[in-house]
Design an enzyme around this catalytic site. Structure first.
Site, mmCIF file in Angstrom:
data_model
loop_
_atom_site.group_PDB
_atom_site.id
_atom_site.type_symbol
_atom_site.label_atom_id
_atom_site.label_comp_id
_atom_site.label_asym_id
_atom_site.label_seq_id
_atom_site.Cartn_x
_atom_site.Cartn_y
_atom_site.Cartn_z
ATOM 1 N N ASP A 98 0.849 -1.203 0.000
ATOM 2 C CA ASP A 98 0.000 0.000 0.000
ATOM 3 C C ASP A 98 0.885 1.255 0.000
ATOM 4 O O ASP A 98 2.102 1.175 0.134
ATOM 5 C CB ASP A 98 -0.970 -0.031 1.196
ATOM 6 C CG ASP A 98 -0.256 0.047 2.544
ATOM 7 O OD1 ASP A 98 0.515 0.999 2.771
ATOM 8 O OD2 ASP A 98 -0.471 -0.856 3.393
ATOM 9 N N HIS A 113 8.376 -5.559 -1.230
ATOM 10 C CA HIS A 113 7.444 -6.457 -1.924
ATOM 11 C C HIS A 113 6.684 -5.726 -3.031
ATOM 12 O O HIS A 113 5.631 -6.195 -3.468
ATOM 13 C CB HIS A 113 6.482 -7.100 -0.921
ATOM 14 C CG HIS A 113 7.161 -8.096 -0.018
ATOM 15 N ND1 HIS A 113 6.595 -8.586 1.138
ATOM 16 C CD2 HIS A 113 8.377 -8.704 -0.119
ATOM 17 C CE1 HIS A 113 7.437 -9.440 1.710
ATOM 18 N NE2 HIS A 113 8.525 -9.522 0.974
ATOM 19 N N CYS A 121 4.873 -4.169 -17.047
ATOM 20 C CA CYS A 121 4.642 -4.886 -18.297
ATOM 21 C C CYS A 121 5.551 -6.113 -18.347
ATOM 22 O O CYS A 121 6.768 -5.991 -18.225
ATOM 23 C CB CYS A 121 4.932 -3.956 -19.478
ATOM 24 S SG CYS A 121 4.833 -4.808 -21.057
ATOM 25 N N CYS A 140 0.416 -1.898 -22.510
ATOM 26 C CA CYS A 140 1.531 -1.222 -21.841
ATOM 27 C C CYS A 140 1.675 0.175 -22.448
ATOM 28 O O CYS A 140 1.787 0.310 -23.667
ATOM 29 C CB CYS A 140 2.814 -2.023 -22.047
ATOM 30 S SG CYS A 140 4.273 -1.126 -21.482
ATOM 31 N N ASN A 206 4.322 -4.775 18.170
ATOM 32 C CA ASN A 206 3.342 -5.693 17.579
ATOM 33 C C ASN A 206 2.151 -5.800 18.518
ATOM 34 O O ASN A 206 2.254 -5.496 19.702
ATOM 35 C CB ASN A 206 3.989 -7.075 17.355
ATOM 36 C CG ASN A 206 3.289 -7.896 16.289
ATOM 37 O OD1 ASN A 206 2.086 -8.167 16.384
ATOM 38 N ND2 ASN A 206 4.014 -8.302 15.268
ATOM 39 N N ALA A 224 -0.510 -0.806 16.902
ATOM 40 C CA ALA A 224 0.581 0.070 16.439
ATOM 41 C C ALA A 224 0.202 1.545 16.512
ATOM 42 O O ALA A 224 1.052 2.384 16.815
ATOM 43 C CB ALA A 224 0.954 -0.307 15.007
HETATM 44 P P1 OAD Z 1 1.340 -10.962 8.644
HETATM 45 O O1 OAD Z 1 -0.115 -10.959 8.401
HETATM 46 O O2 OAD Z 1 2.073 -12.235 8.472
HETATM 47 O O3 OAD Z 1 1.605 -10.439 10.126
HETATM 48 C C1 OAD Z 1 0.972 -9.285 10.613
HETATM 49 C C2 OAD Z 1 1.531 -8.996 11.978
HETATM 50 O O4 OAD Z 1 0.956 -7.768 12.417
HETATM 51 C C3 OAD Z 1 1.213 -10.039 13.038
HETATM 52 O O5 OAD Z 1 2.398 -10.326 13.770
HETATM 53 C C4 OAD Z 1 0.167 -9.363 13.931
HETATM 54 O O6 OAD Z 1 0.284 -9.733 15.289
HETATM 55 C C5 OAD Z 1 0.531 -7.911 13.748
HETATM 56 N N1 OAD Z 1 -0.613 -6.988 13.923
HETATM 57 C C6 OAD Z 1 -1.899 -7.141 13.538
HETATM 58 N N2 OAD Z 1 -2.612 -6.058 13.839
HETATM 59 C C7 OAD Z 1 -1.762 -5.171 14.436
HETATM 60 C C8 OAD Z 1 -1.895 -3.864 14.987
HETATM 61 N N3 OAD Z 1 -3.043 -3.203 14.967
HETATM 62 N N4 OAD Z 1 -0.788 -3.274 15.504
HETATM 63 C C9 OAD Z 1 0.402 -3.923 15.527
HETATM 64 N N5 OAD Z 1 0.586 -5.152 15.028
HETATM 65 C C10 OAD Z 1 -0.472 -5.781 14.480
HETATM 66 O O7 OAD Z 1 1.961 -9.792 7.754
HETATM 67 P P2 OAD Z 1 3.481 -9.529 7.323
HETATM 68 O O8 OAD Z 1 4.427 -9.950 8.387
HETATM 69 O O9 OAD Z 1 3.524 -8.140 6.842
HETATM 70 O O10 OAD Z 1 4.112 -10.861 1.134
HETATM 71 O O11 OAD Z 1 3.610 -10.506 6.098
HETATM 72 C C11 OAD Z 1 4.782 -10.505 5.363
HETATM 73 C C12 OAD Z 1 4.490 -10.830 3.928
HETATM 74 O O12 OAD Z 1 3.733 -12.028 3.852
HETATM 75 C C13 OAD Z 1 3.619 -9.826 3.215
HETATM 76 O O13 OAD Z 1 4.326 -8.714 2.724
HETATM 77 C C14 OAD Z 1 3.055 -10.623 2.081
HETATM 78 C C15 OAD Z 1 2.709 -11.891 2.830
HETATM 79 O O14 OAD Z 1 2.698 -13.048 2.065
HETATM 80 C C16 OAD Z 1 3.828 -11.010 -0.167
HETATM 81 O O15 OAD Z 1 2.678 -10.958 -0.606
HETATM 82 C C17 OAD Z 1 5.028 -11.228 -1.015
#
Ligand code: OAD
Length: 237
Positions: A98, A113, A121, A140, A206, A224
């Site tokens: 985002d 990511h 393209c 494209c 977290n 957060a």
């Molecule tokens: P996850 O969904 O795996 O983890 C989200 C984390 O945010 C968890 O540890 C939650 O405890 C925490 N969380 C949720 N709500 C929160 C809040 N309000 N305040 C603080 N923490 C909170 O997401 P990512 O670790 O970002 O990649 O995932 C990594 C990657 O996995 C993503 O970029 C995506 C996904 O597959 C791709 O698509 C390549």
């Protein structure tokens, strides 16, 4: 650490945007709990059924366009400006696709990511800002090839972006902070251990202890939008 950090490395994940209404991936009811990533987020899935993959990302793109940054995004933007005004640097590395960090005012965001509001393209590789839905009838704008545009995001099996710049910034940091990331996806999940091996203090922000919690020196738990501004204020930022 004593005094405010002059070289702060911040890694953000889906949790930083959760309170803006964008879904996380691995939490209960998260995106990958509801959808199979192998059918939606791989080059093979796009080759087999581009329409389904593009629809999935269209839906997510509309969510991003409708969302607003929250207090956690804004606190990071303020900290970046504060540190920069004193000759330091906040390196913001996000796994999020985002643009909420940018809309909150962050000037330099490294999207490892990729970015959902850009399209790439597959024929010529050029990347174009893209806010509308994507379809196989799109051309494209650079090479005019029909039907080869995809979201400029990293799929499973693809290399994350900007890894050299990220590792260089990590090596120079004097504090590493991970915000709202599960610690389940590499290489990002490995950065805390790299930081520790370099003697850099580490902190996790977290909702609850992540998969990687034991690797951090310090932690602040809670949403957060509340916890991150408080933690940055504690650091004098
Ligand atoms: P996850 O969904 O795996 O983890 C989200 C984390 O945010 C968890 O540890 C939650 O405890 C925490 N969380 C949720 N709500 C929160 C809040 N309000 N305040 C603080 N923490 C909170 O997401 P990512 O670790 O970002 O990649 O995932 C990594 C990657 O996995 C993503 O970029 C995506 C996904 O597959 C791709 O698509 C390549």
């Amino acid at each position: 650490m004593t005094g405010h950090p002059t070289n702060l490395f911040v890694l953000t994940g889906a949790g930083v945007s959760a309170e803006s209404g964008l879904g996380t991936f691995r939490d209960r009811g998260g995106i990958w709990a509801r959808f199979d990533p192998m059918k939606l987020a791989t080059p093979e899935a796009y080759a087999a059924d581009a329409d389904t993959v593009l629809d999935f990302y269209d839906h997510r793109r509309r969510g991003v366009v409708a969302a607003e940054p929250n207090a956690a995004h804004r606190a990071l933007a303020r900290a970046e400006a504060w540190i920069a005004a004193r000759g330091g640097r906040l390196f913001l590395c996000t796994q999020n696709v985002d643009d909420l960090h940018e809309r909150a005012g962050s000037r330099a965001v490294t999207h490892m990511h990729g970015e959902l509001l850009k399209a790439r393209c597959c024929a010529c590789g050029s990347v174009t800002p893209w806010r509308a839905d994507l379809s196989r009838t799109d051309r494209c704008p650079a090479c005019f090839t029909l039907g080869r545009m995809r979201p400029d995001v990293v799929w499973f099996g693809e290399m994350p972006m900007h890894l050299d710049a990220i590792e260089a910034a990590l090596a120079e940091a004097n504090l590493f902070v991970a915000v709202g990331t599960s610690g389940a996806v590499y290489p990002a999940a490995g950065y805390v251990r790299q930081a520790r091996a370099l003697g850099i203090p580490t902190c996790e922000v977290n909702l609850e202890p992540s998969d990687n919690a034991a690797a951090f020196d310090d932690a602040r738990y809670g949403p957060a939008s509340a916890v991150l501004p408080r933690y940055l204020a504690e650091l004098g930022l």
